[in-house]
Design an enzyme around this catalytic site. Structure first.
Site, PDB file in Angstrom:
ATOM      1  N   GLY A 164       0.638  -1.649   0.171  1.00 35.65           N
ATOM      2  CA  GLY A 164      -0.124   0.212  -0.377  1.00 35.65           C
ATOM      3  C   GLY A 164       0.849   1.446   0.230  1.00 35.65           C
ATOM      4  O   GLY A 164       0.545   2.149  -0.902  1.00 35.65           O
ATOM      5  N   TYR A 165       1.570   1.121   1.289  1.00 39.71           N
ATOM      6  CA  TYR A 165       3.166   2.338   1.218  1.00 39.71           C
ATOM      7  C   TYR A 165       3.359   2.737  -0.096  1.00 39.71           C
ATOM      8  O   TYR A 165       3.567   3.904  -1.723  1.00 39.71           O
ATOM      9  CB  TYR A 165       3.648   2.116   1.576  1.00 39.71           C
TER      10      TYR A 165
END
Length: 256
Positions: A160-161
């Site tokens: 996600g990051y």
């Protein structure tokens, strides 16, 4: 004119998100040292601005404190309206607020993904859109996103990051393409491996720490102070012809 004068931020007001600690605090204090008054916002910002507020005021600059959860879209919109009502002219926007959730991709559930994307990417777009409108009306403004070396790489167990920071790179260029000709500079700073809360888990893992430091030509973790010069440069008139740039501050990591 002395070239150093072009780095002065006297008379400017800067909104710094994620200003309570780490890189955001380092950039807020740097901008204040160059002459800017600071509006600081973080999810848990103290009413008086805490340590960063005290440091800014000690330099003779003002510090206005706000708390906002960037994963809450309505809270962000409310903050954007309130801060512009109280501070009609915001000359500099530092989009630094962010979060990281470490889980292997097969275990990275929707809740983690949604929180990271909302905080790190969607909120950055929304706030830039809202603050940027008045910059466009005035024909001037400086906007700096905090990207990452994972703007260019995939990382490990942070899907996600990595996705959010890849998006920040493209968002920087998209805004710059539209706004460069209207007097608003949009750029990004991409930190490498910095000694902050976000990297605490890595720094506590001897094997990961060794593998990371072995690749960094500078041979050390970065510090929030390392962002002082880059932030002041991109926020100042010295960078008037710099648009859509992603400036890596990584000890040479991306050169290996």
């Amino acid at each position: 004119m002395n070239v150093l004068d072009s780095f002065s931020l006297e008379g400017k007001t800067a909104l710094v998100t994620g200003a309570k600690r780490g890189i955001g605090r380092g950039m807020a204090e740097a901008l204040a040292s160059a002459g800017a008054d600071i509006i600081g916002v973080s999810a848990t910002m103290d009413e008086d601005g805490g340590e960063v507020g005290g440091a800014v005021r000690a330099m003779g600059r003002s510090f206005a404190s706000f708390a906002c959860d960037f994963s809450d879209r309505q809270a962000l919109l409310n903050f954007a309206a309130t801060v512009q009502n109280q501070h009609p002219v915001i000359d500099i926007l530092i989009n630094n607020a962010g979060t990281i959730k470490r889980k292997p991709a097969a275990e990275h559930d929707d809740e983690l993904w949604d929180e990271v994307i909302e905080t790190n990417l969607s909120a950055q777009f929304v706030l830039t859109r809202e603050i940027g409108k008045s910059m466009l009306e005035r024909g001037s403004g400086k906007i700096i996103f905090t990207a990452s070396v994972l703007t260019f790489q995939g990382g490990i167990t942070v899907p996600g990051y990595a996705a959010s920071k890849g998006g920040i790179g493209q968002l920087t260029k998209a805004f710059a393409n539209e706004w460069a000709g209207r007097g608003v500079n949009v750029n990004a700073i991409a930190p490498g491996y910095i000694a902050t809360d976000n990297t605490e888990a890595l720094r506590e893992d001897p094997a990961r720490t060794k593998s990371i430091l072995d690749r960094i030509p500078a041979g050390r973790w970065g510090k929030p102070d390392d962002f002082a010069g880059p932030a002041v440069f991109l926020a100042s008139s010295a960078a008037n012809y710099v648009h859509g740039e992603i400036l890596t501050v990584d000890g040479g990591w991306m050169g290996r």
